[in-house]
Write an enzyme that holds these catalytic residues in place. Structure first.
Site, PDB file in Angstrom:
ATOM      1  N   CYS A   1      35.800   0.913  -7.055  1.00 31.36           N
ATOM      2  CA  CYS A   1      34.508   1.550  -6.567  1.00 31.36           C
ATOM      3  C   CYS A   1      33.807   1.680  -7.914  1.00 31.36           C
ATOM      4  O   CYS A   1      32.673   1.270  -7.930  1.00 31.36           O
ATOM      5  CB  CYS A   1      34.854   2.836  -5.994  1.00 31.36           C
ATOM      6  SG  CYS A   1      36.082   3.344  -4.916  1.00 31.36           S
ATOM      7  N   ASP A   2      34.319   2.311  -8.949  1.00 29.42           N
ATOM      8  CA  ASP A   2      33.397   2.522 -10.157  1.00 29.42           C
ATOM      9  C   ASP A   2      33.597   1.676 -11.295  1.00 29.42           C
ATOM     10  O   ASP A   2      32.758   1.935 -12.246  1.00 29.42           O
ATOM     11  CB  ASP A   2      33.682   3.885 -10.532  1.00 29.42           C
ATOM     12  CG  ASP A   2      33.570   5.114  -9.352  1.00 29.42           C
ATOM     13  OD1 ASP A   2      32.713   4.607  -8.435  1.00 29.42           O
ATOM     14  OD2 ASP A   2      34.246   6.148  -9.395  1.00 29.42           O
TER      15      ASP A   2
ATOM     16  N   CYS B   1      39.010   5.628  -8.519  1.00 32.38           N
ATOM     17  CA  CYS B   1      38.871   4.386  -7.777  1.00 32.38           C
ATOM     18  C   CYS B   1      38.199   3.428  -8.699  1.00 32.38           C
ATOM     19  O   CYS B   1      36.998   3.327  -8.689  1.00 32.38           O
ATOM     20  CB  CYS B   1      38.017   4.696  -6.473  1.00 32.38           C
ATOM     21  SG  CYS B   1      38.009   3.016  -5.570  1.00 32.38           S
TER      22      CYS B   1
END
Ligand code: NDP
Length: 354
Positions: free
Chosen positions: A176-177, A173
């Protein structure tokens, strides 16, 4: 007596549905999954879901940077406290991480009277009402409404070296990261050639010094516009007809590179990257439904009415990633969890079952 509402799942959709259903006095029962089944560990379907496997969550509104330890101490029950809260660790600079966020959501659901069982649903009978669920220990439950919030698991390549560095440079992701310090101004790799891979590669060029796309064929699967965007981005280099054979890394540093093989017989290459992002599709967790709820062509639970969480079975609702092959964000999952609980409550009211 059947339950009024059972929620299957343990991510943002499930806990938000539980908070709303509990506050509507439906006394929801959440089946959060069996923590002792290794298949759940591998599939990311352990209690607290996929977010429990991540690190910092910087895009869930209301968690700016700061030391949240005092807040966690006063909000969570001792048995749910992350181990680092009580330990003499340096103050975190992030606002919240995945396990903390999920523990807080579960706590909020518990505070309003949600009941929770750590069970897997292995079979459902949705042909007759009340619906029947069979759990992994053989017990059965009946319910008037059902909210499916079992999520989807990101596909990984399945290499042992990849498994070793999950959360230490291997991610599925980018949204997300991607902004984490370990990826800043460093070369990165994205595996895949679909819209997700193109989007993630473009997104990662904001942070990485360069982004390699590892594409197993000589063309992209992505839509033309997305593929062109990736091809025309000067910070993206596409490695065509190539597959990742090994993720390289060190105990402390995490990922330090990947070894790729050229499928047309060219030489193997080692790319010095600090991150490898898999964007090779997702698999929704729908096996236990055994075809009793209509799925879309990608295998996700189909919402049969626009902007409603209705499924093809009257009284069964779906929320979160199990019904979302497009946004797949914690905050959008929480939003549809809220919608599913409201839909279930209204369905019960409409059928004089409240
Ligand atoms: P897709 O299934 O479209 O693409 C998956 C990609 O991963 C393919 O290129 C596939 O290769 C590759 N792949 C699969 N398995 C492996 C493997 N083991 N090794 C190497 N490569 C592999 O998934 P996406 O997540 O990209 O997209 C899902 C849906 O979401 C699509 O409908 C897409 O259009 C949509 N979407 C739309 C976006 C937008 O419009 N902004 C953004 C993101 C997603 P191959 O091509 O060889 O099969």
């Amino acid at each position: 007596m059947p339950e009024k509402v059972i929620i299957i799942g343990s991510g943002p959709a499930a806990w938000t549905a539980a908070i709303y259903a509990a506050r509507a006095e439906l006394k929801p029962l959440v089946l959060q999954g069996n923590p002792d089944d290794d298949r759940n560990r591998q599939n990311g379907t352990l209690p607290l879901g996929q977010l429990a496997l991540t690190t910092e969550v910087e895009n869930f509104p209301s968690w700016p940077t700061g030391d949240t330890r005092q807040y966690l101490k006063t909000s969570l029950q001792p048995e749910d406290m992350p181990y680092w809260v009580e330990k003499d660790k340096p103050a975190p600079t992030h606002g919240i991480n995945g396990p903390e966020l999920m523990a807080l959501m579960r706590q909020q659901a518990k505070n309003f009277g949600t009941r929770i069982e750590s069970k897997d649903v292995v079979e459902v009978d949705l042909q007759k009402h009340p619906f029947t669920l069979t759990l992994h220990d053989g017990t059965t439950l009946e319910t008037l409404t059902l909210i499916i919030a079992t999520g989807a698991r990101a596909n990984y390549l399945g290499l042992p070296s990849e498994d070793k560095y999950k959360n230490y440079g291997v991610s599925a992701c980018a949204v997300c990261d991607g902004a984490l310090p370990r990826f800043r101004n460093k070369p990165l790799a994205v595996v895949g050639a679909g819209d997700s891979a193109s989007e993630e590669a473009n997104f990662l060029t904001k942070f990485g010094s360069k982004v390699y796309m590892i594409v197993r064929r000589g063309e992209m699967r992505a839509s033309k516009i997305m593929a062109e965007r990736a091809k025309n981005n000067p910070k993206i280099e596409i490695k065509w007809n190539s597959v990742v054979e090994e993720v390289l890394g060190e105990e402390k540093a995490g990922v330090t590179g990947i070894r790729i093989k050229n499928l047309l017989g060219g030489p193997d290459e080692t790319l010095a990257v600090t991150g490898m992002f898999c964007a090779i599709g997702h698999t929704p967790n729908v096996g236990f439904l055994d075809g009793q709820v209509k799925l879309n062509e990608g295998g996700y639970v189909l919402w049969t009415t626009v902007s409603r969480t209705y499924t093809s079975v009257d009284g069964v609702f779906a929320a979160g990633d199990v019904a979302d092959d497009y946004y797949r964000q914690a905050v959008s999952a929480a939003g549809t969890g809220c919608m599913a609980a409201l839909d279930a409550e209204r369905w019960l009211g409409h059928h004089n079952l409240l």
